[in-house]
Design a protein around this motif. Structure first.
Motif, PDB file in Angstrom:
ATOM      1  N   ASN A   2      34.166  35.931  41.453  1.00 24.99           N
ATOM      2  CA  ASN A   2      34.905  37.181  41.643  1.00 24.99           C
ATOM      3  C   ASN A   2      35.580  37.162  43.007  1.00 24.99           C
ATOM      4  O   ASN A   2      35.052  36.602  43.961  1.00 24.99           O
ATOM      5  CB  ASN A   2      33.949  38.377  41.573  1.00 24.99           C
ATOM      6  N   ARG A  98      22.159  46.285  54.444  1.00 23.24           N
ATOM      7  CA  ARG A  98      22.910  45.468  53.485  1.00 23.24           C
ATOM      8  C   ARG A  98      24.176  44.877  54.129  1.00 23.24           C
ATOM      9  O   ARG A  98      25.171  44.606  53.475  1.00 23.24           O
ATOM     10  CB  ARG A  98      23.277  46.299  52.245  1.00 23.24           C
ATOM     11  N   LEU A 176      28.090  37.864  48.362  1.00 25.49           N
ATOM     12  CA  LEU A 176      28.642  39.154  47.932  1.00 25.49           C
ATOM     13  C   LEU A 176      28.846  39.174  46.418  1.00 25.49           C
ATOM     14  O   LEU A 176      28.648  40.202  45.775  1.00 25.49           O
ATOM     15  CB  LEU A 176      29.972  39.422  48.650  1.00 25.49           C
ATOM     16  N   ASN A 177      29.204  38.029  45.848  1.00 23.47           N
ATOM     17  CA  ASN A 177      29.332  37.934  44.398  1.00 23.47           C
ATOM     18  C   ASN A 177      28.018  38.250  43.696  1.00 23.47           C
ATOM     19  O   ASN A 177      28.000  38.768  42.582  1.00 23.47           O
ATOM     20  CB  ASN A 177      29.778  36.518  44.007  1.00 23.47           C
ATOM     21  N   ARG A 178      26.926  37.907  44.339  1.00 20.95           N
ATOM     22  CA  ARG A 178      25.607  38.164  43.738  1.00 20.95           C
ATOM     23  C   ARG A 178      25.103  39.572  44.046  1.00 20.95           C
ATOM     24  O   ARG A 178      23.988  39.920  43.672  1.00 20.95           O
ATOM     25  CB  ARG A 178      24.604  37.127  44.255  1.00 20.95           C
ATOM     26  N   GLY A 179      25.892  40.323  44.796  1.00 28.74           N
ATOM     27  CA  GLY A 179      25.510  41.710  45.068  1.00 28.74           C
ATOM     28  C   GLY A 179      24.406  41.879  46.089  1.00 28.74           C
ATOM     29  O   GLY A 179      23.762  42.934  46.145  1.00 28.74           O
ATOM     30  N   LYS A 180      24.184  40.857  46.922  1.00 29.50           N
ATOM     31  CA  LYS A 180      23.066  40.940  47.864  1.00 29.50           C
ATOM     32  C   LYS A 180      23.364  41.785  49.093  1.00 29.50           C
ATOM     33  O   LYS A 180      22.445  42.233  49.775  1.00 29.50           O
ATOM     34  CB  LYS A 180      22.664  39.533  48.314  1.00 29.50           C
ATOM     35  N   ASP A 182      26.470  44.591  51.131  1.00 29.93           N
ATOM     36  CA  ASP A 182      27.668  45.426  50.969  1.00 29.93           C
ATOM     37  C   ASP A 182      28.886  44.761  51.595  1.00 29.93           C
ATOM     38  O   ASP A 182      29.978  44.804  51.065  1.00 29.93           O
ATOM     39  CB  ASP A 182      27.457  46.798  51.633  1.00 29.93           C
ATOM     40  N   PRO A 241      33.543  43.002  48.921  1.00 33.74           N
ATOM     41  CA  PRO A 241      33.881  42.914  47.493  1.00 33.74           C
ATOM     42  C   PRO A 241      35.009  43.873  47.128  1.00 33.74           C
ATOM     43  O   PRO A 241      35.275  44.842  47.840  1.00 33.74           O
ATOM     44  CB  PRO A 241      32.569  43.290  46.788  1.00 33.74           C
ATOM     45  N   ASP A 243      35.537  46.232  44.789  1.00 31.71           N
ATOM     46  CA  ASP A 243      35.350  47.662  44.533  1.00 31.71           C
ATOM     47  C   ASP A 243      35.240  48.447  45.840  1.00 31.71           C
ATOM     48  O   ASP A 243      35.789  49.536  45.990  1.00 31.71           O
ATOM     49  CB  ASP A 243      34.109  47.895  43.654  1.00 31.71           C
ATOM     50  N   ARG A 244      34.581  47.857  46.800  1.00 32.51           N
ATOM     51  CA  ARG A 244      34.414  48.509  48.104  1.00 32.51           C
ATOM     52  C   ARG A 244      35.754  48.629  48.839  1.00 32.51           C
ATOM     53  O   ARG A 244      36.055  49.656  49.450  1.00 32.51           O
ATOM     54  CB  ARG A 244      33.439  47.662  48.934  1.00 32.51           C
TER      55      ARG A 244
END
Lengths: 410, 79
Positions: A2, A98, A176-180, A182, A241, A243-244
């Motif tokens: 992503n 985060r 960041l792709n893994r959502g670890k 912000d 990312p 969306d942020r």
């Protein structure tokens, strides 16, 4: 992968600390390489380097802390402050549990360590600063950034020779792709202009010896090149990312969309002579990005400026791009400010996003006679206007490390 | 130079604090955020300046300016 956005940049370099000054010097191809005056380098085979000037004028570090840290941490802190400001982040509104820090450097902090080691042998154990242990090691800048900004998220320091900070940025994007996290502060810093660090670099046999002509000494892809000039500095980027970025309506310089890395497994210093490992890394990165070679407009070269380095880099590129490489243009802007070793990848990323933003390809300088063995479309000596939608950045390190990162214009 | 002045000089060098900022009976940690590594640096500086040795266990007992001065005087620092 992503898309991960680059929303802020911080530059500490021999070509300038301020973003505008840096780009002005790089675009114009004004060399920042000088003779080393910090110490007596007359016995070294390479006596030139890129030095950072005016660091104190931009410093956000107290004189009390300056006594405890090495210059590479200092440059990292200044670069981080500039990048955070550039991204317009208000840390008081962020969940800093985060917020991650991904940094790369190859050498650690030898300016501090060498002084203390000298004192150890002259004065004994108590002659050594108690801060020596926490000042020199490669993860020290990560720690100092974490302490200063109270960032406590998942973080790492990568040591992979001249590919350190490109790997750090890529691993930051993957994290960041893994959502670890912000958001992530990523990049690298290096301070190699010290007696011992220069000696270590020199023994690799990869440094230029054209000491009488510093400004034209580092000449990647020129037939008369004899190696690179080292440089000190730091490059920091803010990664967020998609969306942020949309939620806070942030300015996006570029998006990281693909990454590949391989190792040659051939020699402790030199790359594989067929360029196959590099070609493999490029293919992985393009596949990861969902692009074909025809989609790449610009390649920011590793540009080691050694015969082996340049020829095998060109071989690796041509093995992937074939005819497409005639359309795409490539350059090694680090020939202007010097090779920052572990920080070089971060500066390559920053230079490339500025090139994308301005629609200008910064040049490889000092190319009087291009090596005919290197069949690539090189932007030599003068910047050219070019719309860059997709760019590839190549970094290589001793031990056969090959890295390729793909950036896309937003 | 008095022991007190020597301590003030070292605190200035290590912590960048002016003599008038020092509150003699308030802990250096509370006043200036001094950490354990900085305390080691302060005591190494004092040893060089005054020629007295303060051991690790004694160091742990010294939290304030006055406590450091008292330990130094008990060790025979007279200047």
């Amino acid at each position: 992968m992503n898309k991960i956005s680059i929303t802020g940049i911080g530059i500490v370099s021999p070509s300038g600390i301020d973003k505008r000054k840096f780009w002005s010097n790089v675009k114009a191809g004004r060399s920042a390489i000088e003779r080393i005056t910090r110490f007596d380098s007359s016995k070294y085979t390479s006596q030139i380097a890129g030095h950072v000037h005016e660091l104190d004028a931009y410093s956000n570090v107290s004189s009390r802390l300056l006594k405890k840290i090495d210059m590479f941490s200092h440059m990292g802190l200044v670069g981080t402050e500039l990048a955070l400001q550039d991204a317009g982040l208000d840390l008081e509104k962020e969940n800093l549990d985060r917020a991650g820090i991904f940094m790369g450097n190859a050498l650690g902090g030898w300016l501090f360590a060498e002084t203390e080691l000298r004192d150890l042998y002259i004065e004994g154990r108590e002659g050594v600063s108690p801060f020596a242990a926490s000042a020199w090691f490669p993860a020290a800048p990560q720690g100092q950034i974490s302490i200063k900004y109270k960032m406590k998220g998942y973080s790492k320091t990568v040591v992979a020779d001249r590919a350190s900070s490109l790997q750090a940025i890529a691993y930051g994007a993957r994290t960041l792709n893994r959502g670890k996290n912000d958001f992530i502060v990523a990049g690298g810093m290096e301070a190699p202009v010290t007696p011992y660090a220069l000696l270590c670099c020199q023994t690799s046999g990869m440094l230029t010896q054209k000491n009488d002509t510093p400004k034209t000494a580092y000449r990647p892809y020129d037939i008369s090149r004899d190696g690179y000039a080292i440089a000190e500095g730091a490059g920091i980027v803010i990664l967020e990312p998609q969306d942020r970025v949309k939620n806070r309506n942030a300015h996006v310089y570029a998006n990281i969309i693909g990454y590949g890395t391989t190792t040659d497994g051939v020699d402790r210093i030199h790359p594989a002579m067929d360029g196959a490992g590099l070609a493999s890394a490029i293919k992985i990165a393009l596949k990861n990005a969902g692009l074909s070679p025809n989609d790449i407009d610009y390649i920011c070269l590793d540009g080691a400026g050694t015969k082996t380095g340049d020829i095998t880099e060109a071989m690796g590129i041509n093995a992937v791009f074939n005819g497409a490489s005639k359309r795409m243009i490539a350059s090694a802007p680090k020939s202007i400010f010097g090779n920052m070793l572990g920080a070089t990848g971060a500066l390559d990323v920053i230079t490339t996003v500025l090139a994308m933003e301005h629609g200008i390809v910064p040049p490889t300088i000092n190319v009087d006679n291009k090596d005919p063995e290197c069949d690539i479309n090189l932007c030599a000596n003068t910047a050219v206007e070019r719309i860059i939608n997709n760019a590839l950045i190549i970094n290589r390190g001793r031990g056969g490390i090959n890295c390729a990162l793909v950036l896309q214009k937003p | 130079m008095k022991v007190e002045n020597a301590v003030k000089e070292i605190l200035n060098k290590v912590l960048d604090v002016k003599p008038e900022e020092i509150q003699p009976d308030k802990s250096l940690e509370e006043s200036f955020g001094v950490d354990s590594t900085e305390m080691v640096e302060i005591l190494i500086g004092l040893k060089k300046a005054l020629g007295v040795n303060i051991g690790d266990n004694e160091l742990k007992k010294a939290h304030t300016f006055n406590e450091i001065v008292a330990i130094l005087k008990s060790k025979g620092a007279l200047i």
